[in-house]
Scaffold this active site. Structure first.
Site, short mmCIF file in Angstrom:
data_model
loop_
_atom_site.label_atom_id
_atom_site.label_comp_id
_atom_site.label_asym_id
_atom_site.label_seq_id
_atom_site.Cartn_x
_atom_site.Cartn_y
_atom_site.Cartn_z
N ARG A 19 15.10 9.86 45.58
CA ARG A 19 15.47 9.35 46.86
C ARG A 19 14.49 8.76 47.58
O ARG A 19 14.89 7.78 48.34
CB ARG A 19 15.97 10.55 47.64
CG ARG A 19 17.19 11.35 47.03
CD ARG A 19 17.81 12.51 47.60
NE ARG A 19 16.64 13.60 47.55
CZ ARG A 19 16.69 14.72 47.99
NH1 ARG A 19 17.42 14.98 49.28
NH2 ARG A 19 15.72 15.61 48.15
N ASN A 37 21.51 13.64 47.03
CA ASN A 37 21.86 14.42 45.62
C ASN A 37 23.13 14.90 45.49
O ASN A 37 23.59 15.31 46.47
CB ASN A 37 20.77 15.34 45.43
CG ASN A 37 19.12 14.88 44.93
OD1 ASN A 37 19.12 13.77 44.40
ND2 ASN A 37 18.43 15.74 45.22
#
Length: 91
Positions: A19, A37
């Site tokens: 990320r 996620n």
């Protein structure tokens, strides 16, 4: 004119800094949107930007950070919303 894409990235992409990698790549390519996620182990990315920038960003997403193993990227064309002014990491 901006376009938007939703990407679903599969493989070893959680717990490897993916990320944060995506956020840095988005800044380089002037992309707005988010990364998060998913409960099934994938990572979801919403990306808005110029078509050439989206393509460059997608190439970075396919590479991923050093510890990631990207097995597959699903790409879905979506309508840009214009609601994002930056690229966020969503929890």
């Amino acid at each position: 004119m901006n376009i938007a894409r939703r990407f679903f990235i599969s493989g070893e992409v959680q717990g490897v800094g993916y990320r944060f990698f995506a956020q840095r790549a988005a800044a380089r390519h002037q992309i707005t949107g988010y990364v998060r996620n998913l409960p099934d182990g994938r990572v979801e990315v919403w990306a808005e930007g110029m078509p050439a920038n989206i393509e460059g960003f997608k190439k970075d997403l396919a590479t991923g950070p050093r510890l990631a193993i990207v097995e597959k990227i699903e790409e879905v064309a979506v309508e840009p919303t214009g609601q994002y002014t930056s690229f966020l990491i969503e929890r």
